[in-house]
Design a protein around this motif. Structure first.
Motif, PDB file in Angstrom:
ATOM      1  N   ASP A  13       0.604 -14.184 -19.643  1.00 64.80           N
ATOM      2  CA  ASP A  13      -0.419 -13.415 -18.932  1.00 64.80           C
ATOM      3  C   ASP A  13      -1.788 -13.959 -19.345  1.00 64.80           C
ATOM      4  O   ASP A  13      -2.078 -14.087 -20.547  1.00 64.80           O
ATOM      5  CB  ASP A  13      -0.303 -11.933 -19.303  1.00 64.80           C
ATOM      6  CG  ASP A  13      -1.341 -11.096 -18.566  1.00 64.80           C
ATOM      7  OD1 ASP A  13      -1.095 -10.803 -17.375  1.00 64.80           O
ATOM      8  OD2 ASP A  13      -2.363 -10.760 -19.181  1.00 64.80           O
ATOM      9  N   ASP A  15      -4.607 -12.680 -19.385  1.00 60.73           N
ATOM     10  CA  ASP A  15      -5.429 -11.727 -20.136  1.00 60.73           C
ATOM     11  C   ASP A  15      -4.845 -11.428 -21.511  1.00 60.73           C
ATOM     12  O   ASP A  15      -5.416 -10.644 -22.279  1.00 60.73           O
ATOM     13  CB  ASP A  15      -5.572 -10.418 -19.359  1.00 60.73           C
ATOM     14  CG  ASP A  15      -6.211 -10.633 -17.988  1.00 60.73           C
ATOM     15  OD1 ASP A  15      -7.112 -11.488 -17.907  1.00 60.73           O
ATOM     16  OD2 ASP A  15      -5.781  -9.975 -17.019  1.00 60.73           O
ATOM     17  N   ASP A  17      -2.138  -9.744 -22.022  1.00 62.90           N
ATOM     18  CA  ASP A  17      -1.469  -8.440 -22.073  1.00 62.90           C
ATOM     19  C   ASP A  17      -0.001  -8.608 -22.481  1.00 62.90           C
ATOM     20  O   ASP A  17       0.624  -9.649 -22.241  1.00 62.90           O
ATOM     21  CB  ASP A  17      -1.532  -7.755 -20.705  1.00 62.90           C
ATOM     22  CG  ASP A  17      -2.960  -7.377 -20.318  1.00 62.90           C
ATOM     23  OD1 ASP A  17      -3.796  -7.293 -21.233  1.00 62.90           O
ATOM     24  OD2 ASP A  17      -3.199  -7.176 -19.112  1.00 62.90           O
ATOM     25  N   ARG A  63       6.474  -7.831 -16.096  1.00 61.58           N
ATOM     26  CA  ARG A  63       5.344  -6.940 -15.807  1.00 61.58           C
ATOM     27  C   ARG A  63       4.341  -6.955 -16.961  1.00 61.58           C
ATOM     28  O   ARG A  63       4.718  -7.119 -18.123  1.00 61.58           O
ATOM     29  CB  ARG A  63       5.825  -5.495 -15.618  1.00 61.58           C
ATOM     30  CG  ARG A  63       6.725  -5.272 -14.426  1.00 61.58           C
ATOM     31  CD  ARG A  63       7.170  -3.804 -14.359  1.00 61.58           C
ATOM     32  NE  ARG A  63       8.047  -3.560 -13.238  1.00 61.58           N
ATOM     33  CZ  ARG A  63       7.629  -3.266 -12.012  1.00 61.58           C
ATOM     34  NH1 ARG A  63       6.315  -3.179 -11.774  1.00 61.58           N
ATOM     35  NH2 ARG A  63       8.489  -3.062 -11.038  1.00 61.58           N
ATOM     36  N   ASP A  64       3.063  -6.776 -16.554  1.00 64.73           N
ATOM     37  CA  ASP A  64       2.047  -6.412 -17.543  1.00 64.73           C
ATOM     38  C   ASP A  64       1.473  -5.067 -17.117  1.00 64.73           C
ATOM     39  O   ASP A  64       2.089  -4.360 -16.315  1.00 64.73           O
ATOM     40  CB  ASP A  64       0.970  -7.495 -17.674  1.00 64.73           C
ATOM     41  CG  ASP A  64       0.124  -7.665 -16.413  1.00 64.73           C
ATOM     42  OD1 ASP A  64       0.338  -6.883 -15.445  1.00 64.73           O
ATOM     43  OD2 ASP A  64      -0.726  -8.564 -16.377  1.00 64.73           O
ATOM     44  N   ALA A  65       0.327  -4.721 -17.597  1.00 64.35           N
ATOM     45  CA  ALA A  65      -0.222  -3.387 -17.299  1.00 64.35           C
ATOM     46  C   ALA A  65      -0.637  -3.235 -15.846  1.00 64.35           C
ATOM     47  O   ALA A  65      -0.736  -2.115 -15.332  1.00 64.35           O
ATOM     48  CB  ALA A  65      -1.409  -3.092 -18.213  1.00 64.35           C
ATOM     49  N   ARG A  66      -0.902  -4.361 -15.127  1.00 60.74           N
ATOM     50  CA  ARG A  66      -1.459  -4.243 -13.784  1.00 60.74           C
ATOM     51  C   ARG A  66      -0.613  -4.892 -12.693  1.00 60.74           C
ATOM     52  O   ARG A  66      -0.762  -4.569 -11.528  1.00 60.74           O
ATOM     53  CB  ARG A  66      -2.864  -4.872 -13.762  1.00 60.74           C
ATOM     54  CG  ARG A  66      -3.901  -4.088 -14.563  1.00 60.74           C
ATOM     55  CD  ARG A  66      -5.242  -4.784 -14.555  1.00 60.74           C
ATOM     56  NE  ARG A  66      -5.212  -6.044 -15.284  1.00 60.74           N
ATOM     57  CZ  ARG A  66      -5.345  -6.141 -16.603  1.00 60.74           C
ATOM     58  NH1 ARG A  66      -5.534  -5.049 -17.325  1.00 60.74           N
ATOM     59  NH2 ARG A  66      -5.305  -7.312 -17.204  1.00 60.74           N
ATOM     60  N   ALA A  67       0.260  -5.821 -13.028  1.00 65.70           N
ATOM     61  CA  ALA A  67       0.970  -6.565 -11.983  1.00 65.70           C
ATOM     62  C   ALA A  67       2.372  -6.936 -12.461  1.00 65.70           C
ATOM     63  O   ALA A  67       2.740  -6.741 -13.630  1.00 65.70           O
ATOM     64  CB  ALA A  67       0.187  -7.819 -11.612  1.00 65.70           C
ATOM     65  N   SER A  68       3.170  -7.494 -11.519  1.00 66.95           N
ATOM     66  CA  SER A  68       4.530  -7.936 -11.848  1.00 66.95           C
ATOM     67  C   SER A  68       4.866  -9.174 -11.044  1.00 66.95           C
ATOM     68  O   SER A  68       4.253  -9.459 -10.006  1.00 66.95           O
ATOM     69  CB  SER A  68       5.545  -6.836 -11.554  1.00 66.95           C
ATOM     70  OG  SER A  68       5.609  -6.568 -10.160  1.00 66.95           O
TER      71      SER A  68
END
Length: 346
Positions: A13, A15, A17, A63-68
């Protein structure tokens, strides 16, 4: 069987994450997806055994906190080259068992071709698919048994145990011995004889008159010819053994019989009167088992507790010729017979 490993640890990721991983099978033969402890980005499974080529599709979702993101992995599974199962079948005395039926069943229920043991007791199951098998051995003269074998591709696998040992299939001979009145006869000796007159199996009746002879194997049944029942104070009963079934509980009861015998001595006109006494003998299995004297032209005799079998009635007047008559007694009843004897006729 091959182990398959799928690895999504290269996922990242931008970012920084934290990522989560979700694995699932989309299609194909069912497999068990397992992630190693602390390594959710990896999954392993054991390739299934297949009879024809198959394709397994596995999906991973990251997945991360916002997308997959999702990706598919395709694994093609082909049938493994079969192997062989070999072994040897013997009896309790280590003699080879010829003609036994052998087949193997894999853990998933797939059954192999059926084969038979040769003159030396050897067999080969060909082909045998890869995997762990239960090997079944059946023979009409022995108890069925099983062994195990784990087959590898292109290899000859020997059974465990080797050799496979069979136990002789043995049934029983059982029944009840009773007097002509239906009373159980305890303590009677029941013996099975071979053709040479040797006792090969025996038992003694219990208080209820019952007996049980175990160990009636195929060999014993083949050799058995006669059965003899010897109650205390009664005539021993001897007869040919009827056909018995291998491996079964065969039943043979013995119920003694009574005989009412009416004997008429008939004078022929012009011949001298018969001379008394007249001897009457009952002959069973070549031996005189009961006797009586008759002093009248018509006499009634009673003989009790006789084997329900074939008898000869032998009539001999004093100074006259002997005549014989056959009488077959039926069990559990009073048998009546009338015998007319004419001394002057030949």
């Amino acid at each position: 069987m091959a182990s398959v490993r799928l690895d999504a640890s290269a996922s990242s990721d931008p970012d920084g994450d934290a990522l989560t991983f979700r694995w699932r099978q989309v299609s194909g033969p069912t497999v068990n997806l397992t992630s190693p402890p602390g390594q959710p980005a990896e999954v392993t499974f054991t390739a299934p055994l297949v009879a024809t080529s198959a394709r397994i599709v596995v999906e991973v979702t990251v997945r991360d906190a916002r997308a997959s993101a999702t990706a598919l992995s395709t694994i093609d599974v082909v049938p493994a080259s079969p192997g062989l199962i070999g072994g040897r079948v013997v009896d309790e005395n280590n003699n080879p068992v010829r003609g036994a039926t052998v087949f193997a069943v894999r853990e998933d229920g797939v059954t192999s071709n059926t084969t038979t043991t040769d003159d030396n007791g050897n067999f080969v199951v060909n082909p045998a698919r890869i995997g762990r098998h239960t090997v079944h051995v059946e023979d009409q003269l022995h108890e069925a048994t099983t062994a195990t074998a784990t087959v590898s591709s292109g290899m000859l696998s020997i059974t465990e145990p080797d050799p496979i040992r069979l136990t002789v299939l043995a049934g029983t001979l059982q029944g009840v011995v009773r007097s002509s009145a239906g009373v159980p006869l305890a303590g009677a000796r029941v013996q099975v004889f071979d053709g040479g007159g040797n006792a090969i199996r025996s038992a003694t009746t219990a208080p209820d008159g019952s007996y049980r002879i175990p160990g009636m194997s195929a060999r014993v049944i083949r050799d058995a010819q006669l059965i003899r029942v010897s109650p205390d104070d009664l005539i021993p009963w001897l007869e040919a053994l009827p056909p018995l079934t291998i491996g079964a509980d065969n039943r043979l009861d013995f119920l003694y019989a009574d005989l009412h015998l009416t004997l008429t001595i008939k004078r022929v006109k012009g011949q001298p009167r018969p001379r008394f006494p007249v001897d009457v003998d009952l002959v069973y299995s070549g031996e005189v088992v009961a006797s009586a004297e008759v002093n009248r032209s018509t006499s009634r005799l009673r003989f009790q507790n006789l084997p329900a079998s074939l008898f000869l009635v032998r009539v001999t007047p004093k100074g006259g010729p002997t005549r014989q008559f056959e009488i077959r007694l039926m069990p559990g009843r009073v048998n009546s017979a009338r015998v007319t004897y004419t001394p002057g006729l030949r």
